[in-house]
Write a protein that holds these residues in place. Structure first.
Motif, mmCIF file in Angstrom:
data_model
loop_
_atom_site.group_PDB
_atom_site.id
_atom_site.type_symbol
_atom_site.label_atom_id
_atom_site.label_comp_id
_atom_site.label_asym_id
_atom_site.label_seq_id
_atom_site.Cartn_x
_atom_site.Cartn_y
_atom_site.Cartn_z
ATOM 1 N N GLU A 167 0.815 -1.214 0.000
ATOM 2 C CA GLU A 167 0.000 0.000 0.000
ATOM 3 C C GLU A 167 0.847 1.261 0.000
ATOM 4 O O GLU A 167 0.320 2.363 -0.160
ATOM 5 N N LYS A 168 2.156 1.114 0.187
ATOM 6 C CA LYS A 168 3.017 2.294 0.265
ATOM 7 C C LYS A 168 4.089 2.293 -0.819
ATOM 8 O O LYS A 168 5.170 2.852 -0.635
ATOM 9 N N ILE A 169 3.777 1.690 -1.962
ATOM 10 C CA ILE A 169 4.716 1.687 -3.078
ATOM 11 C C ILE A 169 4.712 3.078 -3.717
ATOM 12 O O ILE A 169 3.668 3.568 -4.142
ATOM 13 N N SER A 170 5.859 3.702 -3.769
ATOM 14 C CA SER A 170 5.990 5.023 -4.384
ATOM 15 C C SER A 170 7.211 5.006 -5.293
ATOM 16 O O SER A 170 8.346 4.985 -4.814
ATOM 17 N N LEU A 171 6.976 5.000 -6.603
ATOM 18 C CA LEU A 171 8.061 4.861 -7.559
ATOM 19 C C LEU A 171 8.476 6.177 -8.204
ATOM 20 O O LEU A 171 9.459 6.226 -8.937
ATOM 21 N N CYS A 172 7.733 7.233 -7.957
ATOM 22 C CA CYS A 172 8.114 8.539 -8.499
ATOM 23 C C CYS A 172 9.400 9.009 -7.822
ATOM 24 O O CYS A 172 9.529 8.903 -6.599
ATOM 25 N N TRP A 173 10.339 9.530 -8.623
ATOM 26 C CA TRP A 173 11.595 9.976 -8.032
ATOM 27 C C TRP A 173 11.460 11.395 -7.504
ATOM 28 O O TRP A 173 11.086 12.323 -8.224
ATOM 29 N N LYS A 174 11.749 11.567 -6.220
ATOM 30 C CA LYS A 174 11.647 12.869 -5.563
ATOM 31 C C LYS A 174 12.952 13.215 -4.843
ATOM 32 O O LYS A 174 12.949 13.821 -3.779
ATOM 33 N N GLY A 175 14.057 12.786 -5.426
ATOM 34 C CA GLY A 175 15.354 13.094 -4.858
ATOM 35 C C GLY A 175 15.870 12.054 -3.890
ATOM 36 O O GLY A 175 16.958 12.211 -3.331
ATOM 37 N N GLU A 176 15.094 10.990 -3.665
ATOM 38 C CA GLU A 176 15.482 9.944 -2.731
ATOM 39 C C GLU A 176 15.462 8.581 -3.423
ATOM 40 O O GLU A 176 14.968 8.448 -4.533
ATOM 41 N N SER A 177 15.985 7.561 -2.735
ATOM 42 C CA SER A 177 16.016 6.214 -3.306
ATOM 43 C C SER A 177 14.610 5.667 -3.530
ATOM 44 O O SER A 177 13.686 5.982 -2.769
ATOM 45 N N THR A 178 14.458 4.869 -4.578
ATOM 46 C CA THR A 178 13.200 4.170 -4.847
ATOM 47 C C THR A 178 13.480 2.680 -4.967
ATOM 48 O O THR A 178 14.516 2.273 -5.496
ATOM 49 N N TYR A 179 12.547 1.865 -4.453
ATOM 50 C CA TYR A 179 12.747 0.414 -4.440
ATOM 51 C C TYR A 179 11.480 -0.307 -4.878
ATOM 52 O O TYR A 179 10.372 0.147 -4.593
ATOM 53 N N ILE A 180 11.671 -1.474 -5.540
ATOM 54 C CA ILE A 180 10.509 -2.264 -5.949
ATOM 55 C C ILE A 180 10.761 -3.773 -5.876
ATOM 56 O O ILE A 180 9.848 -4.572 -5.870
ATOM 57 N N GLN A 181 12.023 -4.208 -5.791
ATOM 58 C CA GLN A 181 12.332 -5.640 -5.674
ATOM 59 C C GLN A 181 13.267 -5.930 -4.504
ATOM 60 O O GLN A 181 13.617 -7.085 -4.252
ATOM 61 N N SER A 182 13.663 -4.932 -3.764
ATOM 62 C CA SER A 182 14.731 -5.076 -2.771
ATOM 63 C C SER A 182 14.366 -5.982 -1.604
ATOM 64 O O SER A 182 15.247 -6.494 -0.915
#
Length: 232
Positions: A167-182
């Motif tokens: 429910e907290k997946i956020s893939l938009c880049w806003k200057g911080e790291s993004t994760y989806i498979q980690s």
């Protein structure tokens, strides 16, 4: 930082296709943060999540394919960033293949290695290295599979996604790291200057028989992923 700006065989950002893309999008006129966001958003949503002929293909080939997975999208993203003068490197891992279930099915999933070679791009921004793993999954695909993820080990995984909280997946880049498979990482393989250095040591398609089988089936897999995207 010069090491993290060089072109390589895989990071072939001097090819006409990549140069034309950057010129057409006018990315060179952006500031550093805007350049990173533009390259990231392009690779994430305009290069669909899908499977290429191998991990060790060039950035220009990924661009022509129009789709990619973790390793190939990382190569294209790195090439675009370096073409724009943004230092970047690659971070390698092994991840549990369970998170691929749903994207890979049947014999394809059966023959996938138990530990899959995985990589993400790290970009140098604001005096720190930032992980851009979120580039792998496009929004159309994510919106269709988010509610299909299975609960596993106090997290959620499936369809090429592995997260702590769906429910907290956020893939938009806003200057911080993004994760989806980690969430599926089982081993850290370290940092590499280029995908060329990484894939010469670690590669999902270095077994000839499995490689031939996968290439026979991957177009069918990609059609299936497109059907998932278009499901209403």
């Amino acid at each position: 930082m010069e090491t993290y700006l060089k072109s390589t065989k895989l990071l072939d950002f001097n090819t006409s296709d990549i140069e034309h893309l950057i010129k057409k999008r006018k990315w060179n006129y952006l500031n550093q943060e805007e350049k990173i966001a533009a390259a990231y958003d392009f690779v994430r949503n305009e290069i669909k999540f899908g499977y290429n002929s191998g991990d060790d293909i060039s950035a220009s080939e990924v661009l022509r394919d129009g789709y990619g997975q973790c390793n190939t999208k990382s190569t294209l993203l790195m090439a675009l960033l370096r073409a724009l003068g943004i230092p970047c490197r690659i971070h390698g891992f092994f991840i549990d293949k369970k998170m691929q279930k749903g994207a890979l099915t049947g014999i394809t999933y059966l023959f996938a290695p138990k530990k899959i070679v995985h990589a993400w791009t790290e970009v140098y921004f604001n005096n720190q290295w930032i992980a851009l793993e979120g580039v792998i999954i496009d929004d159309k695909y994510l919106n269709q599979v988010r509610n299909k993820l299975c609960n596993f080990n106090n997290g959620y995984m499936g369809y090429g996604i592995s997260v702590k909280d769906k429910e907290k997946i956020s893939l938009c880049w806003k200057g911080e790291s993004t994760y989806i498979q980690s969430f599926s990482i089982v081993e850290d393989l370290g940092l590499f200057n280029s995908p060329d250095d990484f894939f010469i040591q670690y590669n999902n398609t270095n077994n000839r028989i499995k490689s031939l089988l996968f290439n026979f089936l991957r177009k069918r897999i990609n059609r299936k992923l497109d059907l998932i995207r278009s499901d209403r």
